[in-house]
Design a protein around this motif. Structure first.
Motif, mmCIF file in Angstrom:
data_model
loop_
_atom_site.group_PDB
_atom_site.id
_atom_site.type_symbol
_atom_site.label_atom_id
_atom_site.label_comp_id
_atom_site.label_asym_id
_atom_site.label_seq_id
_atom_site.Cartn_x
_atom_site.Cartn_y
_atom_site.Cartn_z
ATOM 1 N N ARG A 133 1.557 -16.033 -6.891
ATOM 2 C CA ARG A 133 1.560 -17.472 -6.654
ATOM 3 C C ARG A 133 0.125 -17.965 -6.482
ATOM 4 N N PRO A 134 -0.135 -19.259 -6.686
ATOM 5 C CA PRO A 134 -1.513 -19.764 -6.608
ATOM 6 C C PRO A 134 -2.178 -19.524 -5.256
ATOM 7 N N ASP A 135 -1.401 -19.586 -4.180
ATOM 8 C CA ASP A 135 -1.978 -19.381 -2.849
ATOM 9 C C ASP A 135 -1.842 -17.906 -2.451
ATOM 10 N N THR A 136 -0.680 -17.530 -1.967
ATOM 11 C CA THR A 136 -0.382 -16.124 -1.650
ATOM 12 C C THR A 136 1.072 -15.864 -1.990
ATOM 13 N N SER A 149 10.775 -16.922 -4.395
ATOM 14 C CA SER A 149 9.425 -16.496 -4.016
ATOM 15 C C SER A 149 9.472 -15.709 -2.715
ATOM 16 N N CYS A 150 8.391 -14.978 -2.452
ATOM 17 C CA CYS A 150 8.280 -14.214 -1.220
ATOM 18 C C CYS A 150 6.810 -14.065 -0.868
ATOM 19 N N ASP A 151 6.553 -13.669 0.370
ATOM 20 C CA ASP A 151 5.181 -13.409 0.809
ATOM 21 C C ASP A 151 4.803 -11.945 0.620
ATOM 22 N N ARG A 282 -3.355 -3.775 -3.021
ATOM 23 C CA ARG A 282 -3.298 -5.173 -3.456
ATOM 24 C C ARG A 282 -2.511 -5.946 -2.419
ATOM 25 N N PRO A 283 -3.054 -7.041 -1.898
ATOM 26 C CA PRO A 283 -2.372 -7.774 -0.825
ATOM 27 C C PRO A 283 -0.966 -8.204 -1.224
ATOM 28 N N GLY A 284 -0.052 -8.014 -0.276
ATOM 29 C CA GLY A 284 1.288 -8.559 -0.436
ATOM 30 C C GLY A 284 2.252 -7.735 -1.242
ATOM 31 N N VAL A 285 1.885 -6.495 -1.625
ATOM 32 C CA VAL A 285 2.805 -5.708 -2.436
ATOM 33 C C VAL A 285 2.571 -4.221 -2.190
ATOM 34 N N THR A 286 3.656 -3.446 -2.175
ATOM 35 C CA THR A 286 3.550 -1.995 -2.071
ATOM 36 C C THR A 286 4.831 -1.368 -2.595
ATOM 37 N N LEU A 287 4.886 -0.038 -2.569
ATOM 38 C CA LEU A 287 5.992 0.723 -3.134
ATOM 39 C C LEU A 287 6.482 1.760 -2.140
ATOM 40 N N ILE A 288 7.766 2.098 -2.247
ATOM 41 C CA ILE A 288 8.319 3.212 -1.486
ATOM 42 C C ILE A 288 9.203 4.045 -2.406
ATOM 43 N N GLY A 289 9.445 5.286 -2.013
ATOM 44 C CA GLY A 289 10.388 6.134 -2.723
ATOM 45 C C GLY A 289 9.950 6.496 -4.132
ATOM 46 N N ASP A 290 10.925 6.595 -5.047
ATOM 47 C CA ASP A 290 10.626 6.995 -6.416
ATOM 48 C C ASP A 290 9.676 6.028 -7.105
#
Length: 375
Positions: A133-136, A149-151, A282-290
Motif C-alpha cells: 500500500r502507498p503508506d504501510t 488490506s492488512c498491516d 521486509r517490514p510488515g511481512v514474514t513466513l512460517i512453516g513450509d
C-alpha cells in the motif's frame, strides 16, 4: 489504532499462530483457499515433539485437549527388510506422553479450529497477490477478485506460497516421489495387515524405495510408497500393477498393503527448499512453516511450523508497539533454529532412499541418545 494481521493459510502453522495471538488478546484473520474445514482429507498422523509441536500447543493452552486426542501407542515403529525380517522395533512405554505421541492431522486441525472464534477463518479465500500500500501494509487480492488490506501479512501458505515471493525468489528442488493409498476398516477387513502394521508405523525398506504404512485413529491405514526423484511422469505410478512390479521379489505379506488399497494410487512430487534459505527482512511481512523452510517429510515439518507460530506470536505479543522489530527477532531466531534441522532432514531423506538404506537406518536408530540439555 489496532494492527490488522492477516494469515494466509489455515494449516497447522497458521491456525496455531491465530490461536496463540488470540490467547494474547490479538485479533488475526486467517484466509484459507479450501471451501470448508472438511473440504479435503488432511493426510495421515503426526508425532508431535515435546520441544516443538507440543510446546506450541502448551503456549496455545491446548495441551490437555491434545492429550485427550493423541495416541501414545501410535509411537510404536517397526522397520522390516523386503523379506519381512524385523530390523528395528521401537515400543513406547504404555500410556506415556513423555515421547512423541501420534495424533491424526485432521484431529489436530479440528482441535485448533474449535479453539478459535467462529469468524477467525475465512474459507474460499485463495490469495493470488499481495501488493504494498502507498503508506504501510498490504493490499490482498483473492482468486474471485475480492480485495482487502492488512498491516501485517504472514505467509503460512505452504510449499507453493504466494507470500514467499514478496521476500525471496528461491526455487524448490524435487527430492522424491510419494505415492499414497489407503486401506479402510483394516481390523475387520484385513486383520493380517492390522497385525503387521500394529498401532503405529511400519517401514519396509529396500534399495532406493520404502513401502510404509501408518495406523490412523479412524481404523484405516495410510500407505505410502517413497521413491527416489526420477524423470518418469507421475502417471507412471497411478497403476497398481506398475507399483507391484516395483516390489517384485518382496514378501507377499508386505506387498499385500498395495493390493488391499481401497483408493487408487495418488502420486505427488516431494520438494524442498535449499537448506540455509534466508531473506532480507521486509517490514510488515514474514513466513512460517513450509512457506519459510520447506523440508523433506521426515517428521519435522509440522512441528517446526507450529513452533514458528508460537515464537512469532510471542514476539508480536511482547512488542505490540513495534511489530516490525518483533518480526525481525522472530526471523533471526527461526533461521538459526531451522538450518540444522533442514540439513538433518535432507540427510535422513537421502539415507532412506539410498542403496544401503537398511544398514544406514538400523545404524541411525541404534545410535545412543543425546544427553539432555541443562541450559
Amino acid at each position: 489504532m489496532r494492527t490488522r494481521i492477516a494469515i494466509a493459510g489455515g494449516g497447522l502453522g497458521g491456525l496455531t499462530l491465530a490461536r496463540i495471538l488470540h490467547q494474547h488478546g490479538i485479533d488475526a484473520v486467517v484466509y484459507d483457499r479450501e471451501a470448508s474445514r472438511s473440504a479435503r482429507p488432511q493426510g495421515g498422523a503426526l508425532d508431535l515433539h515435546p520441544e516443538s509441536g507440543q510446546l506450541a500447543l502448551a503456549e496455545a493452552g491446548l495441551a490437555g485437549r491434545f492429550r485427550s486426542e493423541a495416541r501414545p501407542d501410535g509411537e510404536e515403529h517397526r522397520i522390516l527388510d523386503p523379506t519381512g525380517r524385523t530390523l528395528v522395533h521401537h515400543e513406547p512405554q504404555p500410556g506415556s506422553f513423555s515421547g512423541r505421541p501420534e495424533i491424526d492431522r485432521s484431529a489436530l486441525r479440528d482441535l485448533l479450529l474449535d479453539s478459535l472464534p467462529g469468524d477467525t477463518v475465512l474459507w474460499r479465500h485463495r490469495l493470488v497477490a499481495a501488493t504494498p500500500r502507498p503508506d504501510t501494509g498490504w493490499e490482498l487480492t483473492f482468486h474471485d477478485g475480492h480485495r482487502t488490506s492488512c498491516d501485517i501479512l504472514i505467509g503460512a501458505d505452504g510449499a507453493r506460497s504466494v507470500v514467499r515471493s514478496l521476500l525471496t525468489d528461491v526455487e524448490l528442488s524435487y527430492v522424491a516421489t510419494l505415492v499414497e493409498l489407503s486401506v479402510d476398516d483394516v481390523d475387520r477387513r484385513h486383520p493380517d495387515l492390522a497385525e503387521l502394521v500394529g498401532p503405529g508405523n511400519l517401514w519396509c525398506v529396500g534399495v532406493n524405495r520404502i513401502l510404509a504404512a501408518q495406523r490412523l485413529g479412524d481404523g484405516s491405514l495410510r500407505v505410502g510408497i517413497s521413491l527416489r526423484a526420477q524423470d518418469q511422469p507421475l502417471d507412471t505410478y497411478r497403476s497398481e500393477r506398475a507399483l507391484l512390479d516395483m516390489f517384485a521379489g518382496w514378501d507377499p505379506c508386505l506387498t499385500a498393503l498395495i493390493m488391499a488399497a481401497d483408493s487408487p494410487p495418488t502420486p505427488r512430487l516431494i520438494e524442498a527448499m535449499p537448506t540455509g534459505t534466508r531473506w532480507t527482512n521486509r517490514p510488515g511481512v514474514t513466513l512460517i512453516g513450509d512457506a519459510a523452510h520447506l523440508m523433506p517429510p521426515v517428521g519435522e515439518g509440522a512441528n517446526q511450523a507450529m513452533l514458528d507460530a508460537a515464537e512469532l506470536a510471542g514476539q508480536l505479543a511482547a512488542n505490540p508497539a513495534d511489530p516490525n522489530a518483533a518480526i525481525r527477532s522472530y526471523e533471526e531466531s527461526m533461521f538459526t533454529r531451522t538450518h540444522p534441522i533442514a540439513e538433518m532432514s535432507a540427510r535422513v531423506q537421502a539415507m532412506m532412499l539410498s542403496p544401503t538404506a537398511a544398514e544406514d537406518i538400523v545404524r541411525f536408530f541404534s545410535r545412543p541418545a543425546e544427553p539432555a540439555r541443562t541450559d
